[in-house]
Scaffold this active site. Structure first.
Site, PDB file in Angstrom:
ATOM      1  N   GLU A   1      42.785  39.928  39.010  1.00  0.00           N
ATOM      2  CA  GLU A   1      41.967  41.225  38.826  1.00  0.00           C
ATOM      3  C   GLU A   1      42.760  42.214  38.848  1.00  0.00           C
ATOM      4  O   GLU A   1      43.756  42.463  39.451  1.00  0.00           O
ATOM      5  CB  GLU A   1      40.902  41.307  39.876  1.00  0.00           C
ATOM      6  CG  GLU A   1      39.861  39.850  40.252  1.00  0.00           C
ATOM      7  CD  GLU A   1      39.049  39.567  38.869  1.00  0.00           C
ATOM      8  OE1 GLU A   1      38.919  40.616  38.134  1.00  0.00           O
ATOM      9  OE2 GLU A   1      38.720  38.473  38.733  1.00  0.00           O
TER      10      GLU A   1
ATOM     11  N   HIS B   1      34.639  43.026  39.866  1.00  0.00           N
ATOM     12  CA  HIS B   1      35.256  42.431  40.771  1.00  0.00           C
ATOM     13  C   HIS B   1      34.764  42.666  42.170  1.00  0.00           C
ATOM     14  O   HIS B   1      34.951  41.980  43.383  1.00  0.00           O
ATOM     15  CB  HIS B   1      36.789  42.055  40.744  1.00  0.00           C
ATOM     16  CG  HIS B   1      37.306  43.541  40.616  1.00  0.00           C
ATOM     17  ND1 HIS B   1      37.280  44.547  41.565  1.00  0.00           N
ATOM     18  CD2 HIS B   1      38.283  44.003  39.758  1.00  0.00           C
ATOM     19  CE1 HIS B   1      38.006  45.499  41.209  1.00  0.00           C
ATOM     20  NE2 HIS B   1      38.774  45.145  39.916  1.00  0.00           N
TER      21      HIS B   1
ATOM     22  N   ASP C   1      37.675  32.016  40.373  1.00  0.00           N
ATOM     23  CA  ASP C   1      38.019  32.067  38.748  1.00  0.00           C
ATOM     24  C   ASP C   1      38.933  30.981  38.391  1.00  0.00           C
ATOM     25  O   ASP C   1      38.993  30.167  37.594  1.00  0.00           O
ATOM     26  CB  ASP C   1      38.096  33.438  38.117  1.00  0.00           C
ATOM     27  CG  ASP C   1      36.660  34.128  38.214  1.00  0.00           C
ATOM     28  OD1 ASP C   1      35.909  33.844  38.702  1.00  0.00           O
ATOM     29  OD2 ASP C   1      36.818  35.212  37.601  1.00  0.00           O
TER      30      ASP C   1
ATOM     31  N   HIS D   1      33.467  38.411  39.756  1.00  0.00           N
ATOM     32  CA  HIS D   1      34.577  37.919  39.564  1.00  0.00           C
ATOM     33  C   HIS D   1      35.601  37.992  40.713  1.00  0.00           C
ATOM     34  O   HIS D   1      35.717  38.629  41.364  1.00  0.00           O
ATOM     35  CB  HIS D   1      35.554  38.969  38.499  1.00  0.00           C
ATOM     36  CG  HIS D   1      34.679  38.499  36.946  1.00  0.00           C
ATOM     37  ND1 HIS D   1      35.761  38.405  35.760  1.00  0.00           N
ATOM     38  CD2 HIS D   1      33.497  38.707  36.528  1.00  0.00           C
ATOM     39  CE1 HIS D   1      34.820  38.203  34.886  1.00  0.00           C
ATOM     40  NE2 HIS D   1      33.522  38.357  35.235  1.00  0.00           N
TER      41      HIS D   1
ATOM     42  N   ASP E   1      44.525  33.548  37.794  1.00  0.00           N
ATOM     43  CA  ASP E   1      43.634  34.459  37.292  1.00  0.00           C
ATOM     44  C   ASP E   1      44.127  35.816  37.918  1.00  0.00           C
ATOM     45  O   ASP E   1      44.746  35.730  39.023  1.00  0.00           O
ATOM     46  CB  ASP E   1      42.310  34.276  37.411  1.00  0.00           C
ATOM     47  CG  ASP E   1      41.374  35.251  36.945  1.00  0.00           C
ATOM     48  OD1 ASP E   1      41.366  35.418  35.684  1.00  0.00           O
ATOM     49  OD2 ASP E   1      40.796  36.059  37.709  1.00  0.00           O
TER      50      ASP E   1
END
Length: 227
Positions: A9, A57, A155, A150, A7
């Protein structure tokens, strides 16, 4: 088979307009089992952090200011992912940012043939249902209480659990057995009884001493469900 769940960000939604990747988290799985090996890094995006992205985030420009540039440590990431399939939720987004960063440092893009999108998997398995990571964690009973904002590694760890469920979860072994039986329709017929005389079955009733030990054991259980 080795697979990487990952994942990212970012500072926004589109690397073509100058948005950058600021965090990546990767989880290694072998035969759908997390091995415990992970890769996690923050990156200095060399630009400001829009308030909307920071609200998602929690990564501020000040926090990222002393973090390494992607081009300076990208070899660590490439060494970790190797040539394994890469699994992400809405994978086109994460692949877009990863390949944009690789392009900025003149590295070869990751081929999209390695991409596995859990949104697409969930859409086929649960048509019409909510497909967000939160919704899928709720559906499968995966604890996400510690997910306040997040975070790429968190995640990815949650998504690894979701991916296992999308692939069959705890029923994988049973499904494989069913597939095996279906592929051999006469499986029972070919199991012939052994030749020779049959022996009389031996008694298997518990002895009085075994019954007494079992009674004592059951009596020692506190707050039994059957009580």
């Amino acid at each position: 088979m080795r697979e990487i769940v990952f994942d990212t960000e970012t500072t926004g939604l589109d690397p073509k307009t100058g948005d950058r990747m600021v965090e990546i988290g990767c989880v290694e799985m072998v035969n759908l089992v997390p091995t415990g090996k992970v890769y996690h890094a923050y990156y200095n995006p060399e630009r400001d952090m829009p308030s909307g992205a920071e609200a998602v985030h929690g990564l501020s420009a000040a926090f990222l200011a002393d973090k390494p540039l992607f081009r300076d440590i990208c070899d660590e990431l490439l060494d970790f992912i190797e040539d394994s399939p890469l699994i992400a939720h809405n994978a086109g987004f994460d692949f877009g940012f990863l390949n944009a960063e690789l392009g900025l440092c003149e590295r070869v893009a990751v081929c999209t043939s390695r991409m596995i999108d859990t949104v697409a998997l969930a859409k086929r398995r649960h048509p019409g249902a909510k497909l967000s990571l939160d919704a899928l964690c709720t559906r499968y009973g995966i604890d996400r209480s510690h997910r306040v904002k997040h975070g790429a590694l968190l995640d990815a760890e949650l998504l690894a659990q979701v991916y296992v469920e999308l692939k069959g979860g705890r029923q994988i072994g049973l499904e494989l057995a069913a597939d095996r039986a279906a592929s051999v329709p006469d499986l029972v017929a070919v199991r012939k009884a052994p030749a020779g005389p049959r022996r009389t079955p031996r008694p298997h009733a518990p002895s009085p001493a075994e019954i007494a030990r079992h009674r004592d054991f059951m009596a020692g259980i506190e707050n039994p469900l059957w009580g």
